[in-house]
Design an enzyme around this catalytic site. Structure first.
Site, PDB file in Angstrom:
ATOM      1  N   HIS A  17       0.861  -1.188   0.000  1.00 38.46           N
ATOM      2  CA  HIS A  17       0.000   0.000   0.000  1.00 38.46           C
ATOM      3  C   HIS A  17       0.893   1.231   0.000  1.00 38.46           C
ATOM      4  CE1 HIS A  17      -3.658   2.239   1.991  1.00 38.46           C
ATOM      5  NE2 HIS A  17      -3.026   2.990   1.105  1.00 38.46           N
TER       6      HIS A  17
ATOM      7  N   HIS B 104      -9.537   1.091  -1.081  1.00 33.88           N
ATOM      8  CA  HIS B 104      -9.491   1.724   0.234  1.00 33.88           C
ATOM      9  C   HIS B 104     -10.885   1.631   0.850  1.00 33.88           C
ATOM     10  CE1 HIS B 104      -5.742   3.367  -1.156  1.00 33.88           C
ATOM     11  NE2 HIS B 104      -5.602   4.203  -0.138  1.00 33.88           N
TER      12      HIS B 104
ATOM     13  N   HIS C 114       1.221   4.895  -2.547  1.00 33.80           N
ATOM     14  CA  HIS C 114       0.805   5.684  -3.717  1.00 33.80           C
ATOM     15  C   HIS C 114       2.064   6.323  -4.261  1.00 33.80           C
ATOM     16  CE1 HIS C 114      -3.476   5.467  -2.449  1.00 33.80           C
ATOM     17  NE2 HIS C 114      -2.911   5.382  -1.250  1.00 33.80           N
TER      18      HIS C 114
ATOM     19  N   GLU D 157     -11.076   3.672   6.255  1.00 35.59           N
ATOM     20  CA  GLU D 157      -9.994   4.563   6.713  1.00 35.59           C
ATOM     21  C   GLU D 157     -10.671   5.684   7.503  1.00 35.59           C
ATOM     22  OE1 GLU D 157      -8.046   6.750   3.572  1.00 35.59           O
ATOM     23  OE2 GLU D 157      -6.340   7.327   4.825  1.00 35.59           O
TER      24      GLU D 157
ATOM     25  N   ASP E 267       1.824   4.093   2.680  1.00 36.57           N
ATOM     26  CA  ASP E 267       0.778   4.951   2.101  1.00 36.57           C
ATOM     27  C   ASP E 267       1.381   6.101   1.280  1.00 36.57           C
ATOM     28  OD1 ASP E 267      -1.862   5.510   1.533  1.00 36.57           O
ATOM     29  OD2 ASP E 267      -2.357   6.366   3.486  1.00 36.57           O
ATOM     30  N   ASP E 268       1.728   7.203   1.935  1.00 41.62           N
ATOM     31  CA  ASP E 268       2.297   8.378   1.262  1.00 41.62           C
ATOM     32  C   ASP E 268       3.499   8.855   2.080  1.00 41.62           C
ATOM     33  OD1 ASP E 268       0.032   8.916  -0.781  1.00 41.62           O
ATOM     34  OD2 ASP E 268      -1.012   8.719   1.129  1.00 41.62           O
TER      35      ASP E 268
HETATM   36  N1  ADE Z   1      -4.602   8.753  -1.885  1.00 41.56           N
HETATM   37  C1  ADE Z   1      -3.362   8.850  -1.401  1.00 41.56           C
HETATM   38  N2  ADE Z   1      -3.337   8.536  -0.108  1.00 41.56           N
HETATM   39  C2  ADE Z   1      -4.609   8.215   0.249  1.00 41.56           C
HETATM   40  C3  ADE Z   1      -5.229   7.803   1.441  1.00 41.56           C
HETATM   41  N3  ADE Z   1      -4.560   7.647   2.573  1.00 41.56           N
HETATM   42  N4  ADE Z   1      -6.548   7.573   1.426  1.00 41.56           N
HETATM   43  C4  ADE Z   1      -7.246   7.737   0.306  1.00 41.56           C
HETATM   44  N5  ADE Z   1      -6.711   8.130  -0.842  1.00 41.56           N
HETATM   45  C5  ADE Z   1      -5.391   8.364  -0.881  1.00 41.56           C
HETATM   46 ZN    ZN Z   2      -3.723   4.836   0.526  1.00 44.57          ZN
END
Ligand code: ADE
Ligand code: ZN
Length: 350
Positions: free
Chosen positions: A25, A209, A27, A212, A290-291
């Site tokens: 996971h 997703h 992006h 969350e 994630d990011d």
């Molecule tokens: N796009 C990038 N990060 C995300 C996240 N945590 N939740 C939903 N969309 C995303």
């Molecule tokens: Zn994500």
């Protein structure tokens, strides 16, 4: 983050680093570090609304998913050429390699780029060049999950799929699946039921997703209506006993991202994160970033922050690494080989 570790924590970090693990996971647009963002802005003659890398990083204070998404989509605006996508992806592969990642399944959001006039061909060409090179030079295998933005319409998702499908053969070694991301609230999985049914018929692996910021009910519809094989995040699943029971019985993986949950105020404190409880209840939990450029840590930082806040044992950390390999979309033979390597690494390091 590792600068703050005490000596035993440094030893634990070394232990987790050398475990072969998969990142499931991430992006790719969320791996764009401020330094590279400024470099690409300069290269492409774009003026960022921040005077420096430091002021940009200081702006990374979020109170919700949407507050993050606003900056994330704006940041992606510096990506224009094939070389830009290559540079971003290659930088991520080096970070993942340093953390002991042996396989990645990377989400990319074509709509973030096509709406700015960047062709999907450009996006895929740059990402694929980096991932194929990293397979040879860093010995990391990769897959791509093309993700639909859920704040846009299903019609838009269909158009994105139609634009991408002619490229499927060229990227068959990489593009194996479909994801669903962006603003979760009021954009339930069933909004994308038809496009997911089409992707399933086309033989793509499916993830989404869910749970969350959105409710456990979205996990239920992602599983039952979209038919996904994995849930991205899914931390709200614990609000619904029946959903939780299904995840445990079906061995459906959750790709949990602890530092993301902390930065986006999904949890107030990592010590309150439910990942350890879910793991101990028998849910197939994996840890991911994630990011990472926005949330202050790559995958190893996520393992370590969780280990410290939730007192995860060596065995639990090894189980989490094993779960990441099991939960991947790799062929069974590759999973078996990597799981054997993991067992060796765990026993030699103890
Ligand atoms: N796009 C990038 N990060 C995300 C996240 N945590 N939740 C939903 N969309 C995303
Ligand atoms: Zn994500």
């Amino acid at each position: 983050m590792n600068a703050k570790l005490s000596l035993p924590d440094e030893a634990l970090r070394r232990y987790v680093q050398q475990l072969p693990k998969a990142e499931l996971h991430v992006h790719i647009e969320g791996t764009l570090e401020p330094e590279l963002m400024f470099e690409l802005a300069q290269r492409n003659h774009i003026t960022l609304p921040y005077p420096s890398v430091d002021t940009l990083r200081e702006a990374y204070q979020f109170d919700s998913l949407q507050s993050f998404l606003d900056l994330y989509y704006a940041g992606a605006g510096v990506l224009l050429t094939e070389q830009d996508f290559y540079d971003m992806a290659m930088a991520y592969m080096h970070r993942a390699h340093a953390d002991g990642v042996v396989h990645t399944e990377i989400m990319f959001d074509p709509q973030t780029h096509t709406t700015r006039g960047v062709a999907i061909e450009t996006v895929l060409a740059g990402l694929a060049r980096a991932l194929r090179e990293a397979r040879k030079t860093l010995n990391i295998s990769s897959y791509l999950l093309m993700s639909f933005l859920r704040h846009l319409s299903e019609e838009d998702a269909f158009q994105t799929l139609d634009a991408a499908l002619p490229l499927r053969e060229t990227y068959r070694d990489l593009w194996i699946g479909i994801g669903l991301d962006s603003a979760e609230r009021d954009n339930p999985p069933e909004k994308f039921a038809r496009v997911y049914a089409r992707c399933k018929a086309l033989g793509f692996k499916l993830v989404a997703h869910a749970g969350e910021e959105g409710p456990a009910e979205y996990v239920r519809t992602a599983l039952d209506t979209l038919g996904v094989a994995r849930i991205d995040h899914g931390v709200r699943s614990s609000d619904d006993q029946a959903v939780l029971q299904d995840l445990i019985e079906r061995r459906t993986p959750l790709t949990v991202c602890p530092l993301s949950n902390l930065k986006l105020c999904v949890v107030d404190d990592l010590s309150q994160h439910n990942l350890a409880k879910l793991l101990r209840q028998g849910v197939m939990i994996t840890i991911n970033s994630d990011d990472p450029a926005y949330f202050g840590g790559y995958i190893l930082d996520n393992y370590m922050a969780s280990a410290q806040a939730l007192h995860l044992s060596h065995d639990e950390l090894t189980t989490l690494a094993g779960n990441s390999l099991q939960a991947s979309f790799l062929p069974q033979a590759d999973k078996t080989r990597l799981l054997n390597l993991l067992a060796q690494a765990a026993s030699q390091a103890r």
